[in-house]
Design an enzyme around this catalytic site. Structure first.
Site, PDB file in Angstrom:
ATOM      1  N   GLY A  10      11.000  30.637  41.662  1.00 22.71           N
ATOM      2  CA  GLY A  10      12.300  31.229  41.758  1.00 22.71           C
ATOM      3  C   GLY A  10      12.455  32.206  42.824  1.00 22.71           C
ATOM      4  CG  ASP A 117      17.855  35.491  39.434  1.00 22.41           C
ATOM      5  OD1 ASP A 117      18.237  34.299  38.751  1.00 22.41           O
ATOM      6  OD2 ASP A 117      17.118  35.360  40.417  1.00 22.41           O
ATOM      7  CG  ASP A 118      18.497  38.648  43.086  1.00 17.27           C
ATOM      8  OD1 ASP A 118      18.156  39.525  42.524  1.00 17.27           O
ATOM      9  OD2 ASP A 118      17.469  37.665  42.988  1.00 17.27           O
ATOM     10  CE1 TYR A 153      15.195  40.963  38.749  1.00 21.76           C
ATOM     11  CE2 TYR A 153      17.355  40.346  38.871  1.00 21.76           C
ATOM     12  CZ  TYR A 153      16.043  40.842  39.479  1.00 21.76           C
ATOM     13  OH  TYR A 153      16.152  41.028  40.675  1.00 21.76           O
ATOM     14  CD1 TRP A 215      10.366  36.341  37.864  1.00 21.74           C
ATOM     15  CD2 TRP A 215      11.833  35.236  37.125  1.00 21.74           C
ATOM     16  NE1 TRP A 215      11.073  36.090  39.171  1.00 21.74           N
ATOM     17  CE2 TRP A 215      12.011  35.115  38.673  1.00 21.74           C
ATOM     18  CE3 TRP A 215      13.069  34.492  36.590  1.00 21.74           C
ATOM     19  CZ2 TRP A 215      13.021  34.418  39.316  1.00 21.74           C
ATOM     20  CZ3 TRP A 215      13.786  33.691  37.183  1.00 21.74           C
ATOM     21  CH2 TRP A 215      13.716  33.551  38.711  1.00 21.74           C
ATOM     22  CG  ASP A 216       3.830  39.177  36.705  1.00 24.85           C
ATOM     23  OD1 ASP A 216       4.217  39.913  37.648  1.00 24.85           O
ATOM     24  OD2 ASP A 216       2.949  39.267  35.860  1.00 24.85           O
ATOM     25  CG  ASN A 217       9.472  39.182  40.599  1.00 28.41           C
ATOM     26  OD1 ASN A 217       9.842  38.082  40.951  1.00 28.41           O
ATOM     27  ND2 ASN A 217      10.645  39.824  40.266  1.00 28.41           N
ATOM     28  CG  ASP A 222      10.939  36.583  47.702  1.00 27.26           C
ATOM     29  OD1 ASP A 222      10.535  37.870  47.510  1.00 27.26           O
ATOM     30  OD2 ASP A 222      11.749  35.849  46.930  1.00 27.26           O
ATOM     31  CG  ASN A 252       8.862  34.193  41.885  1.00 28.28           C
ATOM     32  OD1 ASN A 252       9.121  33.317  42.230  1.00 28.28           O
ATOM     33  ND2 ASN A 252       9.970  35.253  42.264  1.00 28.28           N
TER      34      ASN A 252
END
Length: 354
Positions: A10, A117-118, A153, A215-217, A222, A252
Site C-alpha cells: 500500500g 487512508d490519506d 489510522y 498495517w506496519d509501516n 516511500d 508495508n
C-alpha cells in the site's frame, strides 16, 4: 503467539515488476506469511482513477499474481480506494462500486480491502459514510474477508494536521457501524510506529469493538523523506505479546523488493523467539539466507551508511559503495546501486498525485 502475517502493498512510489512481486510472494510464503494484499498507490485504477478499471493486459498480470499467491499458500486480496464515493454516496457511486467490485472478484480475490487512508477527513458524517461504503461492498463481493483502513489510522497528530481534525469519537462510531466481520487496518501510535505495544492495541480494540489488523509501516521507505534511506534492519519494538491483541500483522514493503525481504523475514523470528529475540542476530540470519554469507557481511558493515546517514549525506562514500556493490551479481546489490544512482528517490509531487 504468532498472528497471521501478511503484506499490504500500500505504499507510494514505483510499482514493482511482475518478476519482483513473484520473488516477494515466494520468499514471504516460505517464511510463513499467509496473505498478500495488492494496492500500490501508483496503480491509478485502484485509487485516483478507481472508476475506470484496469486494461486487459494489466488484468492478466493481476490474475497471474492471484494464482501465484494461492499456489504458494497465501490468500490474495486487492485494495481499492474509492476517492469521492462517500460524499455523495449516491446511485452513481453505488453503480461504479458494484462494477469495480465485480471486476476485482473476476481477477480472483480472497480478501477485499476498501481503504480511506490519506484522504480528506474534514467531511460531514465521515465515519457513517465510510461504514456505509464498506458494508455495501461487503454485501457484493465474493471475497470471504473484508478489510478497511480509516482516514485516521493512527493516533498520530500529523494526520489531523494534514487531513483536518478527526471527528469526535470517529473510531467508536466507525466500529459501531461497520459489519462486525470487517477487519480494520491500524498503524499504531504513529504513522510509522517505532514501537507497538499491547496496552495501545487493547485501547484501540476497545474503541473499535474489535482487535485491529496491524498495517506496519516498516520497512516501507516511500515519500520524499524516507526514500533517502534503505530500511534494512530487523524488526524492533514489536514484542511477541502483541500477537494476542491483533487479528493479523501486515507489513508495508520497501520500494526495493529484494532488500525489503530481509527485514520481512525477521518479523516471524521476533514472534517465535519472544523474549529471546535479538534483532542484530535476526538480521544476520535473514541476510545470509537471502544473500549468502559474503554479501550479508558486507551489508551488515554498511547498515549505518545506508539506513542512518542517507542518500544526500553520503558524500564521497557514494562512489565507494557503488563500486563495492556493482561487482556483485545479485538483484539486491543492483537495488543498492540503483538507489545510489538516485533512481528510487521520490518527491512530494509524486505522493500528492498518486
Amino acid at each position: 503467539m504468532t498472528p497471521e502475517l501478511g503484506l499490504i502493498e500500500g505504499r507510494f512510489g514505483r510499482v514493482w515488476s511482475e518478476t519482483e512481486r513473484l520473488y516477494v510472494v515466494r520468499t514471504l510464503a516460505a517464511a510463513g506469511y499467509a496473505f498478500y494484499h495488492y494496492g500500490p498507490k501508483a496503480d491509478r485504477p485502484l485509487r485516483r482513477e478507481w472508476r475506470t478499471g484496469h486494461e486487459p493486459a494489466r488484468i492478466a498480470v493481476l490474475m497471474r499474481l492471484s494464482a501465484e499467491c494461492r499456489a504458494a499458500g497465501m490468500r490474495f486480496g486487492m485494495a481499492i480506494t474509492p476517492v469521492g464515493s462517500t460524499h455523495p454516496f449516491d446511485a452513481t457511486a453505488r453503480a461504479d462500486l458494484a462494477r469495480r467490485v465485480a471486476d476485482l472478484d473476476a481477477i480472483g480475490i480472497d480478501d477485499l480491502a476498501v481503504l480511506f487512508d490519506d484522504l480528506r477527513g474534514d467531511m460531514p458524517e465521515l465515519a457513517a459514510r465510510q461504514a456505509e461504503v464498506v458494508n455495501f461492498c461487503a454485501g457484493l463481493t465474493r471475497a470471504t474477508r473484508i478489510y478497511t483502513c480509516p482516514t485516521y489510522y493512527s493516533d498520530d497528530p500529523v494526520l489531523d494536521l494534514v487531513f483536518g481534525d478527526r471527528p469526535r469519537d470517529y473510531l467508536g462510531e466507525l466500529g459501531r457501524l461497520l459489519d462486525p466481520a470487517v477487519q480494520v487496518y491500524w498503524t499504531g501510535e504513529e504513522v510509522c510506529s517505532r514501537e507497538i505495544g499491547p496496552a495501545h492495541l487493547a485501547r484501540v480494540a476497545g474503541d473499535l469493538g474489535r482487535p485491529v489488523c496491524l498495517w506496519d509501516n516498516y520497512p516501507v521507505n516511500d515519500g520524499a523523506r524516507m526514500s533517502r534511506f534503505l530500511h534494512l534492519r530487523a524488526f524492533t519494538g514489536r514484542p511477541a505479546a502483541i500477537g494476542a491483541h491483533v487479528s493479523g500483522h501486515a507489513i508495508n514493503p520497501a520500494i526495493q523488493a529484494h532488500l525489503g525481504c530481509i527485514p520481512a523475514l525477521t518479523l516471524p523470528m521476533a514472534y517465535r523467539a519472544g523474549d529471546d529475540y535479538a534483532y542484530g542476530a535476526a538480521f544476520g540470519e535473514a541476510a545470509r539466507h537471502l544473500l549468502g554469507d559474503e554479501f550479508a557481511v558486507m551489508l551488515q558493515q554498511d547498515l549505518p551508511a545506508l539506513q542512518d546517514v542517507g542518500y544526500e549525506r553520503l558524500g564521497a562514500r557514494t562512489e565507494r559503495l557503488r563500486a563495492r556493490y556493482a561487482g556483485i551479481d545479485h538483484p539486491a546489490a543492483r537495488e543498492i546501486v540503483t538507489w545510489l544512482d538516485g533512481a528510487d528517490l521520490m518527491t512530494d509531487d509524486e505522493v500528492q498525485t498518486q
